[in-house]
Design an enzyme around this catalytic site. Structure first.
Site, PDB file in Angstrom:
ATOM      1  N   HIS A   1       9.984  -2.530  -3.713  1.00  0.00           N
ATOM      2  CA  HIS A   1      10.855  -3.536  -3.091  1.00  0.00           C
ATOM      3  C   HIS A   1       9.990  -4.320  -2.112  1.00  0.00           C
ATOM      4  O   HIS A   1      10.068  -4.144  -0.899  1.00  0.00           O
ATOM      5  CB  HIS A   1      12.037  -2.876  -2.380  1.00  0.00           C
ATOM      6  CG  HIS A   1      12.965  -2.137  -3.304  1.00  0.00           C
ATOM      7  ND1 HIS A   1      12.661  -0.909  -3.841  1.00  0.00           N
ATOM      8  CD2 HIS A   1      14.198  -2.460  -3.780  1.00  0.00           C
ATOM      9  CE1 HIS A   1      13.662  -0.508  -4.614  1.00  0.00           C
ATOM     10  NE2 HIS A   1      14.609  -1.429  -4.586  1.00  0.00           N
TER      11      HIS A   1
ATOM     12  N   SER B   1       4.245  -5.161   3.453  1.00  0.00           N
ATOM     13  CA  SER B   1       3.518  -4.080   2.775  1.00  0.00           C
ATOM     14  C   SER B   1       2.613  -4.560   1.648  1.00  0.00           C
ATOM     15  O   SER B   1       1.464  -4.121   1.548  1.00  0.00           O
ATOM     16  CB  SER B   1       4.510  -3.045   2.238  1.00  0.00           C
ATOM     17  OG  SER B   1       5.259  -2.472   3.283  1.00  0.00           O
TER      18      SER B   1
ATOM     19  N   GLU C   1       9.665  -7.456  -6.791  1.00  0.00           N
ATOM     20  CA  GLU C   1      10.721  -8.028  -5.952  1.00  0.00           C
ATOM     21  C   GLU C   1      11.797  -8.633  -6.843  1.00  0.00           C
ATOM     22  O   GLU C   1      11.501  -9.425  -7.734  1.00  0.00           O
ATOM     23  CB  GLU C   1      10.157  -9.083  -5.010  1.00  0.00           C
ATOM     24  CG  GLU C   1      11.191  -9.823  -4.183  1.00  0.00           C
ATOM     25  CD  GLU C   1      12.132  -8.890  -3.413  1.00  0.00           C
ATOM     26  OE1 GLU C   1      13.360  -9.174  -3.396  1.00  0.00           O
ATOM     27  OE2 GLU C   1      11.661  -7.881  -2.850  1.00  0.00           O
TER      28      GLU C   1
ATOM     29  N   ASP D   1      10.835   0.832  -0.197  1.00  0.00           N
ATOM     30  CA  ASP D   1      11.526   0.404   1.022  1.00  0.00           C
ATOM     31  C   ASP D   1      12.678  -0.503   0.609  1.00  0.00           C
ATOM     32  O   ASP D   1      12.639  -1.714   0.786  1.00  0.00           O
ATOM     33  CB  ASP D   1      10.542  -0.342   1.932  1.00  0.00           C
ATOM     34  CG  ASP D   1      11.187  -0.803   3.231  1.00  0.00           C
ATOM     35  OD1 ASP D   1      12.373  -0.514   3.442  1.00  0.00           O
ATOM     36  OD2 ASP D   1      10.503  -1.470   4.019  1.00  0.00           O
TER      37      ASP D   1
END
Length: 276
Positions: free
Chosen positions: A41, A97, A115, A161
């Protein structure tokens, strides 16, 4: 919590997560053999802390904003590397990240950043464009992550995450991690989770541990609520680290000794399975 991470970028939880991620990547770099990083994510990869989303919450002020002043000259390695990456982006910019990972990769290493949100993905793709060994994918992070395992290198870090905007997010995350462990039992997993309900967080961790990982470490961070609206602002978050590399707990303790007092945060570590 708002889905878009721009509202929360650079907050206390981000700081701890990114120091932990940096510590793991520095460890993986010690061997010449290449490794893979998969971020399920990934978000947009780069955030404007002077923008409207960050200003709406002000969360970065209590996180990375507390680490821009005078700091000791001999910082722990992971913390020093993390702060150098943040500074590299310039004033007001904060790396997510995937960008931190991309900047720490060597020629033989690989990053896949996933994503789902189209607008966030478009930015992520541009952010990662300069890195030849990094790829952005517009896909469902849970489903795609499982399909990508095990990575060809058989060495790697899995970062999860999720946004935790769905009421069944804990369950979906736990099921995904368990499926990933069946395919990549030796991988290092860095799993972020909010702690708004102690019972819900503990149930999630317990479900993951039921898969039987040999070693698992929890890193939890708590800050004092900034106002009386405790349900609106996150004040506690955790990292479940499966197969943490040797020395990781010590590295986090060393960094916590520096950043904890500055963020007015209590950062604790606890072994949940195995030990070093």
């Amino acid at each position: 919590m708002n889905y878009r991470h721009g509202y929360h970028a650079g907050n206390f939880a981000d700081v701890v997560k990114h120091v932990a991620m940096t510590a793991i990547l520095l460890h993986l770099r010690k061997k010449e053999t290449g490794f893979s990083v998969i971020d399920s994510h990934a978000g947009r990869g780069l955030y404007d802390l002077s923008g409207a989303q960050a200003a709406a919450t002000g969360e970065a002020l209590g996180g990375i904003g507390k680490l821009t002043g005078d700091l000791p000259g001999n910082l722990p390695e992971a913390l020093a590397a993390y702060l150098a990456l943040v500074k590299e982006g310039g004033a007001g910019a904060y790396p997510g990240s995937p960008l931190i990972a991309a900047k720490l990769l060597r020629r033989q290493d690989r990053l896949t950043a996933i994503e789902k949100h189209p607008e966030e993905f478009a930015v992520l793709k541009d952010v990662l464009a300069p890195f030849r060994n990094a790829v952005a994918e517009n896909a469902d992070g849970y489903a795609r992550l499982v399909r990508l395992l095990p990575p060809p290198s058989r060495r790697g870090l899995i970062v999860t995450d999720p946004p935790f905007e769905s009421p069944d997010e804990f369950s979906a995350l736990a099921q995904t991690v368990r499926a990933c462990l069946r395919k990549f039992a030796t991988g290092i997993f860095l799993i972020w989770y909010p702690i708004k309900s102690r019972g819900a967080a503990d149930a999630f961790v317990g479900e993951v541990l039921a898969a039987g990982p040999g070693r698992a470490l929890a890193v939890e961070t708590a800050v004092a609520p900034q106002d009386e609206k405790r349900d609106e602002k996150l004040a506690r978050a955790g990292l479940l680290v499966i197969n943490p590399p040797y020395g990781f707990e010590a590295a986090m303790r060393d960094s916590a000794a520096v950043i904890g007092p500055r963020m007015d945060a209590a950062i604790t570590t606890a072994w949940l399975a195995g030990r070093e």
